[in-house]
Design a protein around this motif. Structure first.
Motif, PDB file in Angstrom:
ATOM      1  N   SER A 241    -126.689  71.588   3.826  1.00  0.00           N
ATOM      2  CA  SER A 241    -125.935  71.096   4.984  1.00  0.00           C
ATOM      3  C   SER A 241    -124.806  72.049   5.360  1.00  0.00           C
ATOM      4  N   ALA A 242    -124.652  73.111   4.600  1.00  0.00           N
ATOM      5  CA  ALA A 242    -123.642  74.130   4.870  1.00  0.00           C
ATOM      6  C   ALA A 242    -124.311  75.494   4.864  1.00  0.00           C
ATOM      7  N   SER A 243    -123.607  76.470   5.353  1.00  0.00           N
ATOM      8  CA  SER A 243    -124.146  77.820   5.352  1.00  0.00           C
ATOM      9  C   SER A 243    -124.349  78.309   3.927  1.00  0.00           C
ATOM     10  N   ILE A 244    -125.583  78.679   3.625  1.00  0.00           N
ATOM     11  CA  ILE A 244    -125.850  79.126   2.248  1.00  0.00           C
ATOM     12  C   ILE A 244    -125.190  80.464   1.960  1.00  0.00           C
ATOM     13  N   GLY A 245    -124.780  81.144   3.009  1.00  0.00           N
ATOM     14  CA  GLY A 245    -124.048  82.376   2.806  1.00  0.00           C
ATOM     15  C   GLY A 245    -122.672  82.164   2.200  1.00  0.00           C
ATOM     16  N   SER A 246    -122.216  80.914   2.199  1.00  0.00           N
ATOM     17  CA  SER A 246    -120.909  80.611   1.629  1.00  0.00           C
ATOM     18  C   SER A 246    -120.965  80.415   0.123  1.00  0.00           C
ATOM     19  N   PHE A 247    -122.183  80.324  -0.425  1.00  0.00           N
ATOM     20  CA  PHE A 247    -122.338  80.099  -1.865  1.00  0.00           C
ATOM     21  C   PHE A 247    -122.508  81.423  -2.595  1.00  0.00           C
ATOM     22  N   THR A 248    -121.892  81.523  -3.743  1.00  0.00           N
ATOM     23  CA  THR A 248    -122.042  82.747  -4.519  1.00  0.00           C
ATOM     24  C   THR A 248    -123.430  82.827  -5.140  1.00  0.00           C
ATOM     25  N   LEU A 249    -124.001  81.663  -5.426  1.00  0.00           N
ATOM     26  CA  LEU A 249    -125.289  81.638  -6.112  1.00  0.00           C
ATOM     27  C   LEU A 249    -125.997  80.330  -5.807  1.00  0.00           C
ATOM     28  N   MET A 250    -127.300  80.408  -5.618  1.00  0.00           N
ATOM     29  CA  MET A 250    -128.129  79.213  -5.502  1.00  0.00           C
ATOM     30  C   MET A 250    -129.262  79.323  -6.506  1.00  0.00           C
ATOM     31  N   GLY A 251    -129.705  78.172  -6.966  1.00  0.00           N
ATOM     32  CA  GLY A 251    -130.719  78.218  -8.001  1.00  0.00           C
ATOM     33  C   GLY A 251    -131.647  77.033  -7.988  1.00  0.00           C
ATOM     34  N   TRP A 252    -132.698  77.164  -8.743  1.00  0.00           N
ATOM     35  CA  TRP A 252    -133.643  76.087  -8.992  1.00  0.00           C
ATOM     36  C   TRP A 252    -133.657  75.818 -10.494  1.00  0.00           C
ATOM     37  N   TYR A 253    -133.590  74.539 -10.822  1.00  0.00           N
ATOM     38  CA  TYR A 253    -133.673  74.081 -12.204  1.00  0.00           C
ATOM     39  C   TYR A 253    -134.843  73.111 -12.314  1.00  0.00           C
ATOM     40  N   ARG A 254    -135.316  72.928 -13.520  1.00  0.00           N
ATOM     41  CA  ARG A 254    -136.340  71.926 -13.789  1.00  0.00           C
ATOM     42  C   ARG A 254    -135.825  70.989 -14.881  1.00  0.00           C
ATOM     43  N   GLN A 255    -136.338  69.780 -14.856  1.00  0.00           N
ATOM     44  CA  GLN A 255    -135.936  68.817 -15.876  1.00  0.00           C
ATOM     45  C   GLN A 255    -137.084  67.892 -16.203  1.00  0.00           C
ATOM     46  N   ASP A 256    -137.343  67.761 -17.486  1.00  0.00           N
ATOM     47  CA  ASP A 256    -138.307  66.778 -17.965  1.00  0.00           C
ATOM     48  C   ASP A 256    -137.539  65.530 -18.371  1.00  0.00           C
ATOM     49  N   PRO A 257    -138.153  64.373 -18.273  1.00  0.00           N
ATOM     50  CA  PRO A 257    -137.472  63.126 -18.658  1.00  0.00           C
ATOM     51  C   PRO A 257    -136.903  63.201 -20.069  1.00  0.00           C
ATOM     52  N   GLY A 258    -135.629  62.874 -20.208  1.00  0.00           N
ATOM     53  CA  GLY A 258    -135.004  62.863 -21.517  1.00  0.00           C
ATOM     54  C   GLY A 258    -134.559  64.217 -22.016  1.00  0.00           C
ATOM     55  N   LYS A 259    -134.733  65.238 -21.205  1.00  0.00           N
ATOM     56  CA  LYS A 259    -134.346  66.581 -21.629  1.00  0.00           C
ATOM     57  C   LYS A 259    -133.311  67.159 -20.681  1.00  0.00           C
ATOM     58  N   GLN A 260    -132.670  68.236 -21.125  1.00  0.00           N
ATOM     59  CA  GLN A 260    -131.673  68.883 -20.299  1.00  0.00           C
ATOM     60  C   GLN A 260    -132.337  69.703 -19.196  1.00  0.00           C
ATOM     61  N   ARG A 261    -131.580  69.924 -18.155  1.00  0.00           N
ATOM     62  CA  ARG A 261    -132.076  70.775 -17.078  1.00  0.00           C
ATOM     63  C   ARG A 261    -132.129  72.215 -17.551  1.00  0.00           C
ATOM     64  N   GLU A 262    -133.181  72.893 -17.123  1.00  0.00           N
ATOM     65  CA  GLU A 262    -133.372  74.293 -17.491  1.00  0.00           C
ATOM     66  C   GLU A 262    -133.385  75.147 -16.239  1.00  0.00           C
ATOM     67  N   LEU A 263    -132.778  76.281 -16.339  1.00  0.00           N
ATOM     68  CA  LEU A 263    -132.737  77.186 -15.205  1.00  0.00           C
ATOM     69  C   LEU A 263    -134.112  77.819 -14.991  1.00  0.00           C
ATOM     70  N   VAL A 264    -134.552  77.832 -13.748  1.00  0.00           N
ATOM     71  CA  VAL A 264    -135.841  78.437 -13.404  1.00  0.00           C
ATOM     72  C   VAL A 264    -135.629  79.770 -12.694  1.00  0.00           C
ATOM     73  N   ALA A 265    -134.772  79.757 -11.691  1.00  0.00           N
ATOM     74  CA  ALA A 265    -134.559  80.975 -10.913  1.00  0.00           C
ATOM     75  C   ALA A 265    -133.246  80.873 -10.158  1.00  0.00           C
ATOM     76  N   THR A 266    -132.631  82.018  -9.924  1.00  0.00           N
ATOM     77  CA  THR A 266    -131.396  82.078  -9.156  1.00  0.00           C
ATOM     78  C   THR A 266    -131.453  83.215  -8.142  1.00  0.00           C
ATOM     79  N   ILE A 267    -130.639  83.054  -7.099  1.00  0.00           N
ATOM     80  CA  ILE A 267    -130.482  84.103  -6.107  1.00  0.00           C
ATOM     81  C   ILE A 267    -129.015  84.142  -5.736  1.00  0.00           C
ATOM     82  N   ILE A 268    -128.424  85.325  -5.773  1.00  0.00           N
ATOM     83  CA  ILE A 268    -127.011  85.447  -5.465  1.00  0.00           C
ATOM     84  C   ILE A 268    -126.821  85.822  -3.995  1.00  0.00           C
ATOM     85  N   ARG A 269    -125.564  85.825  -3.582  1.00  0.00           N
ATOM     86  CA  ARG A 269    -125.253  86.000  -2.172  1.00  0.00           C
ATOM     87  C   ARG A 269    -125.850  87.277  -1.610  1.00  0.00           C
TER      88      ARG A 269
END
Length: 117
Positions: free
Chosen positions: A25-53
């Motif tokens: 809902s905001a300009s993604i150019g304003s973020f230093t980093l965006m990423g995708w995480y995955r999570q299985d039920p009952g487990k912690q979120r794990e980093l999948v991929a990131t992209i920086i500004r």
């Protein structure tokens, strides 16, 4: 408050492909980093991929060569192209955005990916 909305999840057979989208809902150019995480039920979120500004990307070892993160600043959207999917890729996938630094400040509500063998 920034909103991130994921879409594109679903069910696919092993070996197939899916592309997840994360609309901000905001300009993604304003973020230093965006990423995708995955999570299985009952487990912690794990980093999948990131992209920086400036556009540099980083993937988890388990998805290198199969997943690609990208961004379209004109649409304020980040994508995760997933190919050669495996059953172990099944999870809820969450989009994140860091306003400063590298730790997420905002999260989407997730989209589910189911890969059947």
């Amino acid at each position: 408050q920034v909103r991130l909305v994921e879409s594109g999840g679903g069910s696919v057979q092993a070996g197939g492909s899916l592309t997840l989208s994360c609309a901000a809902s905001a300009s993604i150019g304003s973020f230093t980093l965006m990423g995708w995480y995955r999570q299985d039920p009952g487990k912690q979120r794990e980093l999948v991929a990131t992209i920086i500004r400036v556009g540099n990307t980083n993937n988890a070892n388990s998805v290198k060569g199969r997943f690609t993160i990208s961004r379209d600043n004109t649409k304020d959207t980040v994508y995760l192209q997933m190919s050669t999917l495996k059953p172990e890729n099944s999870a809820f996938y969450y989009c994140s955005a860091a306003q400063w630094g590298r730790l997420p400040d905002y999260w989407g509500r997730g989209t589910q990916v189911i890969v059947s063998s």
